[in-house]
Design a protein around this motif. Sequence first.
Motif, short mmCIF file in Angstrom:
data_model
loop_
_atom_site.label_atom_id
_atom_site.label_comp_id
_atom_site.label_asym_id
_atom_site.label_seq_id
_atom_site.Cartn_x
_atom_site.Cartn_y
_atom_site.Cartn_z
N LYS A 138 6.38 49.52 17.45
CA LYS A 138 5.76 49.81 18.75
C LYS A 138 4.83 48.69 19.17
O LYS A 138 4.83 48.26 20.32
N ARG A 139 4.01 48.25 18.24
CA ARG A 139 3.06 47.19 18.56
C ARG A 139 3.78 45.91 18.93
O ARG A 139 3.42 45.21 19.88
N LEU A 140 4.82 45.60 18.16
CA LEU A 140 5.59 44.40 18.44
C LEU A 140 6.20 44.47 19.84
O LEU A 140 6.16 43.49 20.59
N GLN A 141 6.75 45.62 20.19
CA GLN A 141 7.34 45.77 21.52
C GLN A 141 6.31 45.51 22.60
O GLN A 141 6.59 44.82 23.59
N ALA A 142 5.13 46.04 22.41
CA ALA A 142 4.09 45.86 23.41
C ALA A 142 3.63 44.40 23.48
O ALA A 142 3.50 43.83 24.56
N LYS A 143 3.43 43.79 22.33
CA LYS A 143 2.93 42.41 22.29
C LYS A 143 3.91 41.44 22.90
O LYS A 143 3.54 40.43 23.49
N LEU A 144 5.18 41.72 22.71
CA LEU A 144 6.20 40.84 23.26
C LEU A 144 6.08 40.77 24.77
O LEU A 144 6.39 39.75 25.38
N GLU A 145 5.60 41.87 25.35
CA GLU A 145 5.56 41.95 26.80
C GLU A 145 4.46 41.10 27.40
O GLU A 145 4.63 40.54 28.48
N TYR A 146 3.32 41.02 26.75
CA TYR A 146 2.21 40.35 27.44
C TYR A 146 1.60 39.20 26.64
O TYR A 146 0.51 38.73 26.95
N THR A 147 2.28 38.76 25.60
CA THR A 147 1.81 37.58 24.88
C THR A 147 3.01 36.66 24.62
O THR A 147 4.14 37.02 24.90
N ASN A 148 2.70 35.52 24.04
CA ASN A 148 3.76 34.56 23.72
C ASN A 148 4.20 34.61 22.26
O ASN A 148 4.70 33.62 21.73
N ILE A 149 4.04 35.75 21.58
CA ILE A 149 4.40 35.79 20.16
C ILE A 149 5.85 35.46 19.88
O ILE A 149 6.19 35.12 18.76
N VAL A 150 6.70 35.58 20.86
CA VAL A 150 8.11 35.28 20.63
C VAL A 150 8.26 33.88 20.02
O VAL A 150 9.21 33.60 19.28
N TYR A 151 7.27 33.08 20.30
CA TYR A 151 7.21 31.75 19.72
C TYR A 151 7.40 31.76 18.20
O TYR A 151 8.08 30.89 17.64
N ALA A 152 6.79 32.75 17.56
CA ALA A 152 6.82 32.81 16.09
C ALA A 152 8.19 33.18 15.53
O ALA A 152 8.41 33.12 14.33
N LEU A 153 9.08 33.58 16.39
CA LEU A 153 10.40 34.00 15.92
C LEU A 153 11.48 32.99 16.25
O LEU A 153 12.66 33.20 15.96
N LEU A 154 11.11 31.87 16.88
CA LEU A 154 12.11 30.91 17.33
C LEU A 154 11.95 29.57 16.61
O LEU A 154 10.85 29.14 16.29
#
Lengths: 222, 222
Positions: A138-154
């Motif tokens: 749940k937290r991950l889903q929310a964070k993906l929406e309003y932060t740039n954390i996707v960076y850490a997965l690419l």
Amino acid sequence: MKSYPSPISVTVDAVIFTISDGTLKVLLVSRDEAPFKNKWSLPGGFIHSKETSLQAIKRILKAKAGIANIFTEQLYTFDDSNRDPRGHVITISYFAFVREDQIKFNKAKHPQSPTFFSVQKLPPMAFDHAKIVKYAIKRLQAKLEYTNIVYALLPKTFPFSQLQNIYEEVWNRKLDKRNFRKKFMSLKLIKPTRGLLEGSRQRPARLFQFINPNQQELKKFF
Amino acid sequence: MKSYPSPISVTVDAVIFTISDGTLKVLLVSRDEAPFKNKWSLPGGFIHSKETSLQAIKRILKAKAGIANIFTEQLYTFDDSNRDPRGHVITISYFAFVREDQIKFNKAKHPQSPTFFSVQKLPPMAFDHAKIVKYAIKRLQAKLEYTNIVYALLPKTFPFSQLQNIYEEVWNRKLDKRNFRKKFMSLKLIKPTRGLLEGSRQRPARLFQFINPNQQELKKFF
DNA sequence: CCAAAAGTGTTGACTGTACACCCATGT
DNA sequence: ACATGGGTGTACAGTCAACACTTTTGG
């Protein structure tokens, strides 16, 4: 000065996410002692007396799975009275990300068989770890929406479809190609490189990269 | 079974918000023992061995300030190594709300002088409590935007301006009357009553109430 | 009648969503 | 030539932000 009343055992647990084979996965290890011996569980352990919970998480991840230098963030502190059969044990949970290429497990060094499980097919887990994973997603889903954390997965460079795939996997729904590209591009976080993705049997995809190459911290989009 | 390594002292602290005299305030108590004796601090204390952190918070709030039956939510667990001069003490912090009419402090029952301070004029605080309050305010600001927690800060019936004032105080900026009313009404959370606010020397304001009268849990707007 | 807060609508800008076809490559 | 994922634009709807005047009461 008063003595310290009621010492309580404090553990840490980490929910480590990765995307591999295009699906969202969580790292579990096989417990090597009671309780729940041989059950799958989140990597974790007791905090040593001279370290913080964050230091403990980093120590444990390195020891149990050889993982270092990853982005971690505190998730929640679980302390339901029935969560641990040994008594009053609370856990400070963290969530974190690794890229597939950062991982190399090794039977000799990591005897607890660290393994990534698809969040769609999780095995039964020790303690209340199923609950913790659910909360982390749940937290991950929310964070993906309003932060740039996707960076850490690419990785450093990536085709646009890989980026979109992460959002689709985490949110568990399909997104419109054109709208997604338009929106993400308007954030000015990534730019095209001169590279193309070779080796597929289709039209080669343009590779992108994040504009700030050492983009370690979390930024809000808005 | 292994023994439990490294017991750590675990405390809880509560950031209790209220709106009084139209401003956002936080509850502090005066410490009655070392360290930081006579300094202002968040109400808190050690967790007893048989209770959860939430139970501990409720026990402490009742004892120190006579506060019961309020909405509480876990905020964050602070465990910087230097946060407590007594050594390794971590704190699980909570934030919560009271309405002004729920409070009655009493010199005899509450010797630590519980006092609400405007968040704009906070005194120096013990430990890292200034940091905790700052973090709580951020969380409150965010929660106000996408949940109905404002419910916890309002009496049964209230004029619309009181509702808007809470948003303005917490977000620390003025909002347009017409736009705010339009938006909030579209959420279908409140409805007008037949009552009017008497006793002002201006046009009497319509009183509103929440539609679900026992709206205890937190709901997301969207 | 004056002061003070209550109450009320419209417009333009922006954002999100729905939707279909051509492109470049490997086999 | 065909199968496969890559890549692109437009139009409509909904939401957000700016903005000013009238109403009701107490003094």
